[in-house]
Scaffold this active site. Structure first.
Site, PDB file in Angstrom:
ATOM      1  N   CYS A  89       0.897  -1.163  -0.051  1.00  0.00           N
ATOM      2  CA  CYS A  89      -0.093  -0.030   0.007  1.00  0.00           C
ATOM      3  C   CYS A  89       0.788   1.330  -0.022  1.00  0.00           C
ATOM      4  O   CYS A  89       0.223   2.358  -0.436  1.00  0.00           O
ATOM      5  CB  CYS A  89      -0.917  -0.011   1.244  1.00  0.00           C
ATOM      6  SG  CYS A  89      -2.246  -1.407   0.908  1.00  0.00           S
ATOM      7  N   CYS A 216     -14.363   0.824   6.605  1.00  0.00           N
ATOM      8  CA  CYS A 216     -13.549   0.365   5.653  1.00  0.00           C
ATOM      9  C   CYS A 216     -13.233   1.301   4.323  1.00  0.00           C
ATOM     10  O   CYS A 216     -14.380   1.894   4.060  1.00  0.00           O
ATOM     11  CB  CYS A 216     -13.795  -1.174   4.882  1.00  0.00           C
ATOM     12  SG  CYS A 216     -14.395  -2.412   6.203  1.00  0.00           S
ATOM     13  N   LYS A 338     -10.500   6.652   3.724  1.00  0.00           N
ATOM     14  CA  LYS A 338     -11.809   6.407   4.100  1.00  0.00           C
ATOM     15  C   LYS A 338     -12.797   7.280   3.039  1.00  0.00           C
ATOM     16  O   LYS A 338     -13.618   6.491   2.723  1.00  0.00           O
ATOM     17  CB  LYS A 338     -11.975   6.760   5.478  1.00  0.00           C
ATOM     18  CG  LYS A 338     -13.534   6.468   6.160  1.00  0.00           C
ATOM     19  CD  LYS A 338     -13.470   4.891   6.053  1.00  0.00           C
ATOM     20  CE  LYS A 338     -15.240   4.724   6.432  1.00  0.00           C
ATOM     21  NZ  LYS A 338     -15.722   4.746   5.045  1.00  0.00           N
ATOM     22  N   HIS A 342      -8.729   4.906  -1.961  1.00  0.00           N
ATOM     23  CA  HIS A 342      -7.473   4.257  -1.849  1.00  0.00           C
ATOM     24  C   HIS A 342      -7.196   3.346  -3.199  1.00  0.00           C
ATOM     25  O   HIS A 342      -7.011   2.068  -3.258  1.00  0.00           O
ATOM     26  CB  HIS A 342      -7.605   3.217  -0.665  1.00  0.00           C
ATOM     27  CG  HIS A 342      -6.261   2.508  -0.264  1.00  0.00           C
ATOM     28  ND1 HIS A 342      -5.144   2.845  -0.842  1.00  0.00           N
ATOM     29  CD2 HIS A 342      -5.945   1.419   0.428  1.00  0.00           C
ATOM     30  CE1 HIS A 342      -4.102   2.167  -0.359  1.00  0.00           C
ATOM     31  NE2 HIS A 342      -4.715   1.244   0.447  1.00  0.00           N
TER      32      HIS A 342
END
Lengths: 398, 134
Positions: A89, A216, A338, A342
């Site tokens: 990530c 998530c 959030k 992402h």
């Protein structure tokens, strides 16, 4: 860093479910936006090398492996060396770090860092599985050890232990979502631009107890890039360069069962410690930060691991508004992973774009954070068992 | 999800790890882990030896997964277990009627179970079962 480095331009596209855009179009648009952002102009010929952050390597779009030649073709420049970077990530942040090292080493004067990811061309479940769900095979581990694993599981194992050791609650986690969604509403580049209430988060379906769906971050498409150069020539491109004070990668075990703790990530601790040392500053000197809130509990852990507060204090400070956009230390004014989204390799460079704009006071007035020292931090954590972290520290002055 | 085929070298290579629970202990720092390897991942020492992992332990942390990968029926309970005698193990709980019976500190033991089917062949591995108290 021994050789001083400055950012002179950044470019991003609005993150989201960009079904109408392929990887190439996203990259090209971010690149064009970036070139156009350089105040005094720049020629593509000024760019002498590039680092291409790309995490899935084409697995997400069924296009085979991506490499330096992929970016060379996309930006129409085959005359410079380009290396693809993949590091979980933090891929984007690490591509940026390598670009900075290219300049700091004295080899190149001006270089590009690009990060782009297509997460949504695959349907939801396939996309989540491709992003690390359940398979031991790709890790070289026996599948019986990795059965039923995946991103939400990894974080939920931490979240449960945070509740046990630190007394955190599902309400504390929900509060992170409320804050970051609120910030995302005002950010034109954010994937999710809607408010959520505590009730809505707590009533959303359980994905992996103790985490709800709205704890998530989404699967998001996006691209972001930045041009960095030698600090001493930065003023020929802009009167308001932003300097890179520190950029560091920190690691920890890649298997969950080797971790010393489930309320702390040593990858983040190590990345932050090295970045602060490089920058010669302390956590208190940072005005605001973009940090890796892939899940709500992760944000609380990161704040502690970076050193913005002591272990176990992050949730109380959140309740007091300390991390709010108008609080003492704004966290994720962009909306964070959030709400901003992402797109893995674009995420870290997207944070750097946001921090660049905030430090230059170029964002919409209602979401501009108050600057004191003119120092911003960005952070990612991920990879196998969250074993990789990157921390980048930017400043308005050297 | 890319899974190795049952005849994959991975299965042959990890036989002692999977079925005899063979792990590694570092003679310098004491770290216990699996699979076996030549270098301790904790401290980098080459001074490591084989270590038989225990079948029993206590839940260190857990979560209740309502969205597992395909072929697994939700809810499943993922656990990290502190093994008696040292080391941690990652796995799934089996034979639990109510996932809420699992909590931090719950005593568990390993049992050999079918963990998946691949092209008609069963693949076995360890899962954790709750140990009845008293």
């Amino acid at each position: 860093m021994r050789g001083k480095v400055a950012i002179i331009g950044v470019g991003m596209i609005p993150f989201g479910e960009l079904f109408e855009m392929g990887l190439e179009e996203m990259v090209q648009q971010a690149y064009i936006n970036c070139l156009n952002s350089v105040d005094k102009g720049i020629s593509t010929k000024d760019i002498k090398a590039a680092w291409f952050g790309q995490w899935s390597g084409g697995g997400m779009i069924g296009q085979g492996a991506l490499c330096g030649a992929s970016l060379a073709t996309m930006i129409g420049n085959r005359e410079i060396p380009i290396t693809r970077t993949e590091n979980g990530c933090p891929t984007g942040s690490d591509a940026f770090r390598n670009a900075c090292l290219g300049v700091a080493s004295g080899v190149y004067d001006v270089v590009l860092a690009m990060g782009a990811e297509k997460m949504r061309d695959k349907p939801g479940v396939e996309s989540l599985i491709a992003a690390g769900g359940g398979g031991g095979g790709i890790l070289g581990l026996h599948p019986s050890w990795m059965l039923g694993m995946g991103g939400p599981v990894l974080q939920a194992l931490y979240a449960t232990r945070q509740m046990h050791e630190l007394g955190y609650t599902m309400e504390d986690y929900a509060r992170v979502a409320v804050k970051n969604h609120h910030n995302g509403v005002a950010c034109p580049y954010a994937h999710y631009r809607f408010e959520v209430t505590m009730e809505r988060v707590l009533n959303s379906p359980i994905v992996c107890w103790p985490l709800h769906l709205l704890d998530c971050c989404p699967q998001t498409d996006g691209a972001a890039c930045a041009i960095v150069c030698r600090a001493d020539i930065a003023k020929s491109f802009t009167d308001k360069p932003v300097y890179v004070l520190g950029s560091n990668t920190g690691l920890d075990h890649k298997n969950m069962w080797d971790k010393h703790s489930f309320v702390e990530m040593l990858s983040t601790v190590r990345a932050a410690r090295g970045a602060f040392e490089m920058a010669g500053i302390k956590p208190d000197d940072v005005d605001f930060a973009e940090i890796h809130d892939c899940f709500t509990n992760t944000e609380l852990m990161n704040l502690e691991d970076i050193g913005f507060c002591k272990k176990g204090e992050a949730a109380n400070l959140l309740r007091e508004g300390y991390w709010n956009r108008d609080g003492a230390k704004p966290i994720n004014p962009s909306g964070g992973l959030k709400a901003h989204g992402h797109p893995i390799a674009a995420t870290g460079i997207g944070q750097i774009c946001e921090n660049y704009w905030q430090l230059r006071e170029e964002v919409e007035p209602e979401r501009q954070v108050k600057l004191k020292n003119g120092i911003a931090l960005s952070h990612n954590v991920g990879g196998d068992a969250f074993g990789v972290s990157c921390v980048t520290i930017l400043s308005r002055s050297l | 999800m890319v899974q190795p085929a049952p005849a994959s070298p991975l299965f042959w290579r990890f036989n002692p790890e999977i079925y005899q629970r063979m792990g590694m202990k570092c003679s310098d720092c004491g770290h216990i882990t699996y699979p076996r390897r030549k270098i301790c991942p904790e401290c980098g020492s080459f001074n490591v030896k084989e270590h038989q992992l225990s079948k029993t332990g206590k839940v260190h942390t857990f979560c209740i997964n309502w969205t597992p990968p395909p072929n697994l029926e939700p809810p499943i309970v993922n656990v990290i277990v502190d093994l008696d005698g040292g080391g941690r193990y990652q796995g799934l709980i089996t034979e639990v009627a109510n996932p809420e019976d699992v909590t931090i500190g719950t005593k568990v033991e390993m049992v050999l179970r079918k963990v998946m089917t691949d092209r008609g062949l069963n693949i076995y591995g360890y899962k954790f079962r709750l140990v009845e108290e008293g």
